[in-house]
Structure formats: C-alpha cells, structure tokens
Design an enzyme around this catalytic site. Structure first.
Site, PDB file in Angstrom:
ATOM      1  CG  ASP A   9      41.091  35.382  38.831  1.00  0.00           C
ATOM      2  OD1 ASP A   9      41.428  36.241  37.989  1.00  0.00           O
ATOM      3  OD2 ASP A   9      40.181  35.573  39.669  1.00  0.00           O
ATOM      4  CE  LYS A  71      43.059  41.236  34.264  1.00  0.00           C
ATOM      5  NZ  LYS A  71      42.247  40.322  35.090  1.00  0.00           N
ATOM      6  CD  GLU A 148      39.335  38.118  34.093  1.00  0.00           C
ATOM      7  OE1 GLU A 148      40.523  38.390  34.257  1.00  0.00           O
ATOM      8  OE2 GLU A 148      38.432  38.981  34.065  1.00  0.00           O
ATOM      9  CG  ASP A 170      34.599  39.794  37.052  1.00  0.00           C
ATOM     10  OD1 ASP A 170      34.901  40.395  38.097  1.00  0.00           O
ATOM     11  OD2 ASP A 170      35.391  39.032  36.463  1.00  0.00           O
TER      12      ASP A 170
END
Length: 372
Positions: A9, A71, A148, A170
């Site tokens: 992850d 990211k 994800e 999330d």
C-alpha cells in the site's frame, strides 16, 4: 511458487507492506518495528538519504531537503532539485518502495522480486504507469496495480455467499476517497466491481493535525504573547504533539498537550501545557468532516444507491478512527461501519492476497477484479 510475493500500500503519508504465510496475509514490520512506514524521503546536509520515520522526524527543521506527499505528484512532470540532482515522483516513490522491499527481505530472510502495488481508484493511466515505474526502479516486478478500495474489499473477504454492496470510506493522511463496490458471484466465482468513486485528494488526517496546531498556536499566543509559528524547532514538536493528541482523543475524552521548554523568552525557557477535550477537537474539525460528506453523497448518487442499500461500510485509513468521522459516515450511509478490518493495514493485506491469486498460491481463493 518462485520466492515470496508482497503486497504494498503505497500511501500519500504512510505505506504498508504485507506478504502471505500459509495462504494468510501478514503485515511485515519495518526495521524500526512499526507496521506502517511514513512515505517521506529526505537528504541530510551531508547528502545521506533518509526514508520513513527518520525522514519524517526532521521534516520541519530540514524542510527544503525533505519530500512529503509525493504521491500527489505521480504522473505529472513535477521534480525536486536537491544537491544538483533532480528527483521525479517515480524516483522518490521508489526510495520508499526500496525500504519496504528491503524490510520485507530482512523479515522473510530471502529476496523479494514480485509485488502488487495499490493506487487510488481515481488514478489515471499516467498515474498508474508512474506507480508501476516506481516499482520497477525499486527493483520489483510489479505483477499488477490494483485499486485501494478493491484491495480493502479483498481484505474484508469475498468468500461471503450473498451478493453485496460495499462502501469503502478511505480517509488517509493526505487524501480522501470513497468508493462503492459490488461483490457478486458468477458461476461460483466471486467478482468485485468498483461502481463509483469520488473524493478530495487534498483532505486527510494532516488537516486534522493542522487544525489542532493552529488552535494551540493561537491559544498560546493569547496566554503568553509568544507566536510559536515563527519557531521551526517548536513547530516540529507541535506537529508531533498535535498528531499524538488527535490519536489519544479517539480513545479518551480529554488529552493534555505538554511541551516543556517549547521556546525561550529573554533567555528564560517557556513551557506549554494545555488540555484539549474531544468536544473542542470535534469543534475544530467539524468543517473537515463536512467536506468528506459531499464526495460520499456523490459516489452513492453515481452508483445509484440510497442510504439503506449499503450492506457493509469499510473504513480505511487511520483518520477513520476519529469517532466524529465514524458518526458522520453512519448518519450518511444508514448503518454503523464494520470494525473487523484494521484501517491502516487492510489495503496492504488485500494487495498481498491479490499477489497470491496471481502467482497461484494454493491458500488463496481466486477472485476476479473488475474496475470502473
């Protein structure tokens, strides 16, 4: 099987790695003993490269040579110049992946070559390719890039008999997304399909910390006349203390922020000691929680589901431990969130299971993933 496979992850603020042992996914602790690793890369004045917690600790005092939340730049032409070297987002992400890979090798006692890496459901092809490149630069054969929320659903387990609609909420350190998934059987084969996804990639746990920091700075200024925001060393300690206070308030109703020798005034040390109640914390962060609800409604609307239609709510990301966040989700989606998966680890666990499916590990049920 040709050597162990891992699931990664690769998060905006934290990353996590898992592997399979006897068909079960196990999270691998890093060399510092933690089950998650900050996605932070830094270079000391001597040019030494730091990755993870060591890089995070000096982020405030050495900010010009520290790279955070890279990211968000994946798939763009962003680069950072440090000591005459230009670092692309892929290279910076590769440094994080390299650490995860070497910690996994240390734990397993053998070389790791293959991995499944996750990315947000809204990532474009360019962003996915950048993620794949990062893996390659880190010396990994990337078996697949998976979403994800799909990984979280895999971790929850798809060997459940009946078809179901799942909402994956999330809220990570730097980004927020919500997805609606359908799990259904086709010829006895479970399938996971992402129906809709929405989010805000500039909203996360860091913003909750920021709200606490701003409050502490303004309260301290009121009581002592000192503005701590100008003092990098003090702000570095404040950032750690704010995160700690936030985490504690998920389990208690009040916490003490106590930072002795926070700064100097006329050669005398000054101390900071204040109480923060959960009610005050909720008050400081109420707008942030409101901001998570709009994408939640949007995803439900796009997937054509109403509040009573959702069978399971899965919480992913450490910030979903905040009680007010859980309450807001429950109110919006019409049922309490499922507590059976670890929000920090579910995505890495799902990635490891997917890696097992791809390499044909006997212990893992085969699942077909379909995405938006």
């Amino acid at each position: 099987m040709s050597g162990p496979v891992i699931g990664i992850d690769l998060g905006t603020t934290n990353s996590c790695v898992a592997t399979l042992e006897g068909g079960q996914a196990v999270v691998i602790p890093n060399s510092e003993g933690s089950r998650t690793t900050p996605s932070v890369v830094a270079f000391t004045k001597d040019g030494e490269r730091l990755v993870g917690i060591t890089a995070k600790r000096q982020a405030v005092t050495n900010s010009s040579r520290t790279i955070l939340s890279v990211k968000r730049e994946m798939g763009t032409d962003w680069s950072k110049n440090i000591d005459d070297d230009d670092y692309t987002p892929q290279e910076v992400s590769a440094f994080v992946l390299q650490k995860l890979k070497s910690d996994a090798e240390e734990y397993l006692g053998m070389k790791v070559k293959q991995a499944v890496i996750t990315c947000p459901a809204y990532f474009t092809d360019a962003q996915r390719k950048a993620t794949q490149d990062a893996g390659r630069i880190a010396g990994l054969e990337v078996l697949r890039i998976i979403n994800e929320p799909t990984a979280a659903a895999l971790a929850y387990g798809v060997d459940k008999e009946e078809d179901q609609t799942i909402l994956v909420f999330d809220l990570g350190g730097g980004t927020f997304d919500v997805s609606i998934l359908e799990i259904y059987q086709v010829d006895g084969q479970p399938q996971i399909e992402v129906k809709a996804t929405s989010g805000d990639n500039r909203l996360g746990g860091d913003d909750f910390d920021e709200a606490v920091i701003d409050w502490i700075v303004s309260e301290y200024k009121k009581s002592s006349g000192i503005d701590l925001s100008k003092d990098l060393q003090a702000m570095s300690r404040l950032r750690e203390a704010a995160e700690k206070a936030k985490i504690e308030l998920s389990g208690t109703n009040s916490t003490q922020v106590n930072l002795p020798f926070i700064t100097m005034r006329e050669g005398q040390p000054e101390h900071l000691d204040m109480a923060l109640s959960r009610a005050k914390f909720d008050d400081l962060t109420v707008d942030l929680i409101k901001r998570t609800m709009k994408p939640t409604r949007q995803a439900m609307k796009d997937a054509g589901v109403k509040s009573g239609d959702i069978d399971k709510i899965l919480l992913v990301g450490g910030s979903t431990r905040i009680p007010a966040v859980q309450d807001a989700v429950e109110k919006e989606a019409g049922k309490p969130p499922f507590k059976g998966i670890n929000p920090d680890e579910a995505v890495a666990v799902g990635a490891a299971l997917q890696a097992g499916i791809i390499v044909g590990d006997e212990g893992v049920t085969d699942v077909l993933l379909l995405d938006v």
